[in-house]
Design an enzyme around this catalytic site. Structure first.
Site, PDB file in Angstrom:
ATOM      1  CB  CYS A 197       0.451   0.504   0.251  1.00 22.29           C
ATOM      2  SG  CYS A 197       0.367   1.298   1.866  1.00 22.29           S
ATOM      3  CG  ASP A 207      -2.196   2.883  -1.537  1.00 25.88           C
ATOM      4  OD1 ASP A 207      -1.395   2.677  -0.616  1.00 25.88           O
ATOM      5  OD2 ASP A 207      -2.617   4.025  -1.819  1.00 25.88           O
ATOM      6  CG  HIS A 225      -1.285   8.687  -1.179  1.00 25.88           C
ATOM      7  ND1 HIS A 225      -1.340   7.403  -0.706  1.00 25.88           N
ATOM      8  CD2 HIS A 225      -2.578   9.097  -1.301  1.00 25.88           C
ATOM      9  CE1 HIS A 225      -2.599   7.058  -0.511  1.00 25.88           C
ATOM     10  NE2 HIS A 225      -3.376   8.068  -0.872  1.00 25.88           N
TER      11      HIS A 225
HETATM   12  N1  DGL Z   1       0.066   5.140  -0.035  1.00 27.08           N
HETATM   13  C1  DGL Z   1       0.474   4.569   1.188  1.00 27.08           C
HETATM   14  C2  DGL Z   1       1.970   4.363   1.256  1.00 27.08           C
HETATM   15  O1  DGL Z   1       2.585   4.153   0.235  1.00 27.08           O
HETATM   16  C3  DGL Z   1      -0.035   5.055   2.502  1.00 27.08           C
HETATM   17  C4  DGL Z   1      -0.969   6.134   2.609  1.00 27.08           C
HETATM   18  C5  DGL Z   1      -1.725   6.105   3.902  1.00 27.08           C
HETATM   19  O2  DGL Z   1      -1.260   6.672   4.918  1.00 27.08           O
HETATM   20  O3  DGL Z   1      -2.790   5.500   3.900  1.00 27.08           O
HETATM   21  O4  DGL Z   1       2.560   4.377   2.302  1.00 27.08           O
END
Ligand code: DGL
Length: 267
Positions: free
Chosen positions: A75, A12, A187
């Site tokens: 992610c 991620d 997140h």
């Molecule tokens: N955790 C990431 C997601 O699932 C992105 C976070 C970021 O903007 O870096 O999209």
């Protein structure tokens, strides 16, 4: 079926993917994991698909070099640019969009599904396309929540500022009458309590990690490759920048599972 004691590789932009890692580590206590958090280049959510693809490929190559047995894009933003791919450099590749979309369709009764994510995820409409490909008459309401990633990275959980932002971001989705909300950024489960305060008990929150665990279960049952029974599992976290802040939050997030020193990597 053949077992495989090698690690599962996942990545991620930062702490978010640890919510996926935590679910998988709980579901598969005998599996080993190698996690990359690309904190030096965080956030991904406001970058172009081309840049995110470049970063993603660098990390997937790194994980392949470390001899992992499979790859997980933990992610959503990066998942949007690898949406159709099921393999990378000869290894099985999983993303978090498909599993989240299927779980949302199983959960909704009103056929009104909300999706929150980063700006890049929402602008690419990856969830809307995936949801509609699975059920063409589903109503999808997407909302970018750009401040949620910094709030999560700052550990602002159960916090009135986070709740205020949640109220503002979620107002149009709540007015539309959604009964299911996809937390379309890894997140966001860190802010689940704050989000749930706004949505109330009538809205089911969908998290990628839990759904992905079920998909992995099915993968091992069909293709084999799970860790051998009694395997002594390991958990290694690598980051492109090491800060005491990240280390502290990562330890808190992963509890009760512990891990050793963070390894700093150069991609
Ligand atoms: N955790 C990431 C997601 O699932 C992105 C976070 C970021 O903007 O870096 O999209």
């Amino acid at each position: 079926m053949k077992s495989d004691s090698r690690s599962i590789g996942l990545f991620d932009s930062g702490l978010g993917g640890l919510t996926v890692l935590k679910s998988l580590a709980q579901a598969f206590p005998e599996e080993s994991f190698l996690y990359v958090g690309d904190v030096a280049r965080l956030p991904y959510g406001n970058k172009s698909p081309e840049t995110i693809r470049k970063y993603g490929e660098q990390i997937l190559h790194f994980l392949k070099q470390r001899d992992v047995k499979m790859l997980i894009i933990a992610c959503n933003t990066a998942s949007t640019v690898f949406l159709k791919e099921t393999a990378f450099a000869g290894l099985p590749l999983f993303n978090v969009i498909g599993p989240g979309a299927s779980a949302a369709l199983n959960a909704t009764k009103s056929n009104k599904v909300g999706v929150i994510g980063t700006s890049t995820t929402v602008q690419g409409h990856a969830y809307e396309k995936t949801l509609k490909a699975l059920r063409s008459d589903v109503n999808v309401y997407e909302q970018a929540c750009p401040l949620f990633v910094p709030l999560a990275e700052e550990g602002m959980v159960n916090d009135e500022v986070t709740q205020l932002m949640a109220k503002r971001y979620l107002a149009p989705l709540m007015s539309a009458g959604i009964d299911t909300l996809v937390l379309g950024c890894t997140h966001y489960p860190m802010l689940k309590a704050d989000i749930a305060q706004v949505t109330g008990a009538g809205v089911t929150l969908i998290e990628s990690g839990d759904v992905l665990a079920k998909i992995m279960q099915a993968h091992f049952a069909t293709h084999g490759g799970a860790a051998p029974v009694g395997n002594k599992s390991t958990l290694q976290i690598c980051t492109t920048d090491v800060t005491s802040h990240f280390a502290r939050l990562a330890q808190t997030l992963m509890q009760p599972r512990t891990f050793g020193e963070l390894e700093r990597i150069v991609l």
